[in-house]
Design a protein around this motif. Structure first.
Motif, PDB file in Angstrom:
ATOM      1  N   UNK A  75       0.825  -1.215   0.000  1.00 59.17           N
ATOM      2  CA  UNK A  75       0.000   0.000   0.000  1.00 59.17           C
ATOM      3  C   UNK A  75       0.859   1.264   0.000  1.00 59.17           C
ATOM      4  N   UNK A  76       0.406   2.280  -0.741  1.00 63.24           N
ATOM      5  CA  UNK A  76       0.949   3.630  -0.596  1.00 63.24           C
ATOM      6  C   UNK A  76      -0.200   4.459  -0.023  1.00 63.24           C
ATOM      7  N   UNK A  77      -0.239   4.541   1.286  1.00 64.63           N
ATOM      8  CA  UNK A  77      -1.373   5.159   1.974  1.00 64.63           C
ATOM      9  C   UNK A  77      -1.001   5.422   3.428  1.00 64.63           C
ATOM     10  N   UNK A  78      -1.852   6.192   4.096  1.00 61.98           N
ATOM     11  CA  UNK A  78      -1.800   6.284   5.541  1.00 61.98           C
ATOM     12  C   UNK A  78      -2.709   5.195   6.072  1.00 61.98           C
ATOM     13  N   UNK A  79      -2.158   4.283   6.864  1.00 61.94           N
ATOM     14  CA  UNK A  79      -2.947   3.151   7.344  1.00 61.94           C
ATOM     15  C   UNK A  79      -4.197   3.652   8.079  1.00 61.94           C
ATOM     16  N   UNK A  80      -5.392   3.270   7.619  1.00 64.61           N
ATOM     17  CA  UNK A  80      -6.613   3.813   8.218  1.00 64.61           C
ATOM     18  C   UNK A  80      -6.959   3.250   9.591  1.00 64.61           C
ATOM     19  N   UNK A  81      -6.365   2.115   9.952  1.00 59.77           N
ATOM     20  CA  UNK A  81      -6.684   1.476  11.226  1.00 59.77           C
ATOM     21  C   UNK A  81      -5.388   1.197  11.982  1.00 59.77           C
ATOM     22  N   UNK A  82      -5.042   2.029  12.964  1.00 54.84           N
ATOM     23  CA  UNK A  82      -3.791   1.840  13.707  1.00 54.84           C
ATOM     24  C   UNK A  82      -3.686   0.480  14.395  1.00 54.84           C
ATOM     25  N   UNK A  83      -4.833  -0.155  14.672  1.00 58.57           N
ATOM     26  CA  UNK A  83      -4.813  -1.466  15.325  1.00 58.57           C
ATOM     27  C   UNK A  83      -4.526  -2.607  14.349  1.00 58.57           C
ATOM     28  N   UNK A  84      -4.581  -2.308  13.069  1.00 62.04           N
ATOM     29  CA  UNK A  84      -4.302  -3.309  12.038  1.00 62.04           C
ATOM     30  C   UNK A  84      -2.791  -3.356  11.820  1.00 62.04           C
ATOM     31  N   UNK A  85      -2.123  -4.250  12.538  1.00 61.70           N
ATOM     32  CA  UNK A  85      -0.659  -4.302  12.474  1.00 61.70           C
ATOM     33  C   UNK A  85      -0.172  -4.772  11.109  1.00 61.70           C
ATOM     34  N   UNK A  86      -0.897  -5.714  10.506  1.00 60.25           N
ATOM     35  CA  UNK A  86      -0.502  -6.178   9.178  1.00 60.25           C
ATOM     36  C   UNK A  86      -0.627  -5.034   8.178  1.00 60.25           C
ATOM     37  N   UNK A  87      -1.761  -4.343   8.225  1.00 60.03           N
ATOM     38  CA  UNK A  87      -1.955  -3.216   7.323  1.00 60.03           C
ATOM     39  C   UNK A  87      -0.927  -2.132   7.534  1.00 60.03           C
ATOM     40  N   UNK A  88      -0.558  -1.897   8.793  1.00 62.02           N
ATOM     41  CA  UNK A  88       0.454  -0.893   9.085  1.00 62.02           C
ATOM     42  C   UNK A  88       1.790  -1.286   8.478  1.00 62.02           C
ATOM     43  N   UNK A  89       2.155  -2.553   8.632  1.00 63.07           N
ATOM     44  CA  UNK A  89       3.449  -3.010   8.121  1.00 63.07           C
ATOM     45  C   UNK A  89       3.506  -2.988   6.599  1.00 63.07           C
ATOM     46  N   UNK A  90       2.340  -3.107   5.961  1.00 69.15           N
ATOM     47  CA  UNK A  90       2.310  -3.129   4.497  1.00 69.15           C
ATOM     48  C   UNK A  90       2.125  -1.740   3.888  1.00 69.15           C
ATOM     49  N   UNK A  91       2.009  -0.721   4.717  1.00 64.40           N
ATOM     50  CA  UNK A  91       1.696   0.624   4.235  1.00 64.40           C
ATOM     51  C   UNK A  91       2.911   1.540   4.310  1.00 64.40           C
ATOM     52  N   UNK A  92       3.144   2.270   3.247  1.00 64.55           N
ATOM     53  CA  UNK A  92       4.108   3.371   3.230  1.00 64.55           C
ATOM     54  C   UNK A  92       3.301   4.624   2.921  1.00 64.55           C
ATOM     55  N   UNK A  93       3.454   5.647   3.725  1.00 62.09           N
ATOM     56  CA  UNK A  93       2.641   6.848   3.553  1.00 62.09           C
ATOM     57  C   UNK A  93       2.994   7.546   2.240  1.00 62.09           C
ATOM     58  N   UNK A  94       2.032   8.258   1.646  1.00 61.32           N
ATOM     59  CA  UNK A  94       2.322   9.006   0.411  1.00 61.32           C
ATOM     60  C   UNK A  94       3.478   9.987   0.569  1.00 61.32           C
ATOM     61  N   UNK A  95       3.562  10.647   1.717  1.00 69.18           N
ATOM     62  CA  UNK A  95       4.665  11.595   1.925  1.00 69.18           C
ATOM     63  C   UNK A  95       6.012  10.887   1.937  1.00 69.18           C
ATOM     64  N   UNK A  96       6.080   9.763   2.654  1.00 70.15           N
ATOM     65  CA  UNK A  96       7.337   9.016   2.704  1.00 70.15           C
ATOM     66  C   UNK A  96       7.707   8.476   1.320  1.00 70.15           C
ATOM     67  N   UNK A  97       6.719   7.957   0.604  1.00 70.71           N
ATOM     68  CA  UNK A  97       6.983   7.424  -0.729  1.00 70.71           C
ATOM     69  C   UNK A  97       7.491   8.515  -1.659  1.00 70.71           C
ATOM     70  N   UNK A  98       6.864   9.671  -1.601  1.00 70.08           N
ATOM     71  CA  UNK A  98       7.299  10.795  -2.435  1.00 70.08           C
ATOM     72  C   UNK A  98       8.739  11.177  -2.126  1.00 70.08           C
ATOM     73  N   UNK A  99       9.081  11.221  -0.847  1.00 68.71           N
ATOM     74  CA  UNK A  99      10.445  11.567  -0.454  1.00 68.71           C
ATOM     75  C   UNK A  99      11.437  10.485  -0.892  1.00 68.71           C
TER      76      UNK A  99
END
Length: 330
Positions: A75-99
């Motif tokens: 994912x290139x997103x801000x993880x919508x559910x902080x309790x979703x650890x799998x989703x968090x680990x698979x997500x890179x924020x748009x700002x970080x990806x851009x940088x």
């Protein structure tokens, strides 16, 4: 604010027979280069969405093609559910990806597709040590809406692995979007039909997932597809044999590392980019292939692949090949 904490990287550059140790201090506001000269964006751009041709640079800047880092994103997103650890680990924020993409661009990195990497490895070519492959698993919609515009801005290409039966479902790209990406030069690979654990599939079901996903992507794109990615990184000799039978050229895993060769073409490792990566850790991952080449020469790091190498012969009997060679996670 996305800046690294103070960090010292030691980089050994070899010129002829002389070795020169260069220490670089990385801290807030410091340049994050790892021995590479910064390049002017206007000079480096090759056009939005362009797929760069493989051009061998001057001898001092080249290494064998099998040391190109294959970066892994989901994912290139801000993880919508902080309790979703799998989703968090698979997500890179748009700002970080851009940088990250801006940083890679400014350091002179170029992208090639996996098919170009396969061709270079097969031909024994050497490539610029600032070469990388970008892969995105699962075919999420945010690849089209968020990642692709950033890639175009930096003149980068990528490989998007789509799950055949997920295309068009909520949160995933549509076939129209996949086709648009394909026409724009983004490489589309197959990632099974339903993202199961392939090591637990009966022989017929296994071939349906592997060959069936290839067929459905080819049907929608109108041309052959040669790249496969194992769902959750799960594979064993039976799965390798199925990939071989289906006619793929290469397949990627979630095994962490960098090394590509023809004997290992069906289990190439990758470098995972995570939500917790700073620009300092990203720069280390970006140059990990060159670092390994300096340390181990033109061979894989010890323990990267099983010994002996698993068979990729199409005659492998699944019932006689239960060994699971998978390492890493989704």
């Amino acid at each position: 604010m996305y800046v690294p904490v103070g960090l010292v990287l030691a980089l050994v550059l070899v010129a002829g027979t002389a070795a020169v140790a260069v220490a670089m201090t990385l801290g807030p506001g410091a340049p994050l280069g790892v021995g590479f000269p910064r390049v002017d964006r206007a000079q480096a751009d090759t056009g939005p969405g362009a797929t760069q041709a493989i051009v061998e640079p001057p001898p001092g800047d080249v290494i064998p093609a099998g040391h190109v880092p294959v970066l892994m994103y989901h994912y290139i997103r801000v993880n919508p559910n902080p309790k979703d650890l799998v989703g968090r680990n698979l997500s890179v924020s748009p700002d970080h990806f851009t940088q990250q993409m801006q940083f890679a661009h400014d350091q002179g990195f170029k992208t090639i597709s996996l098919e170009q990497l396969y061709a270079a490895v097969a031909a024994g070519k050497k490539l610029d040590r600032r070469t990388m492959v970008l892969t995105f698993d699962d075919g999420y919609e945010d690849f089209y809406t968020t990642a692709w515009p950033v890639l175009k801005q930096n003149g980068f290409t990528a490989t998007s692995y789509v799950v055949g039966d997920f295309v068009g479902k909520p949160g995933y790209m549509t076939w129209d979007q996949v086709g648009e990406l394909d026409r724009a030069g983004i490489e589309i690979g197959a990632h099974s039909l339903t993202h199961p654990d392939l090591t637990r599939q009966a022989p017929a079901a296994l071939d349906a997932q592997v060959a069936g996903s290839k067929a459905i992507v080819e049907q929608h794109l109108g041309h052959p597809v040669y790249e496969f990615c194992y769902p959750s990184g799960r594979f064993n000799p039976a799965v390798l044999a199925s990939v071989h039978r289906a006619g793929y050229h290469d397949a990627t895993t979630t095994v962490p590392g960098v090394f590509e060769s023809m004997p290992t073409a069906y289990y190439w490792p990758r470098v995972r980019i995570e939500s917790i990566d700073t620009l300092a850790s990203f720069s280390q991952k970006l140059t990990s292939g060159f670092a390994d080449y300096q340390k181990y020469g033109d061979k894989p790091a010890p323990g990267l692949f099983p010994s002996p190498l698993p068979s990729i012969a199409p005659s492998v009997d699944p019932s006689a090949s239960p060994t699971d060679y998978s390492r890493g996670t989704e």
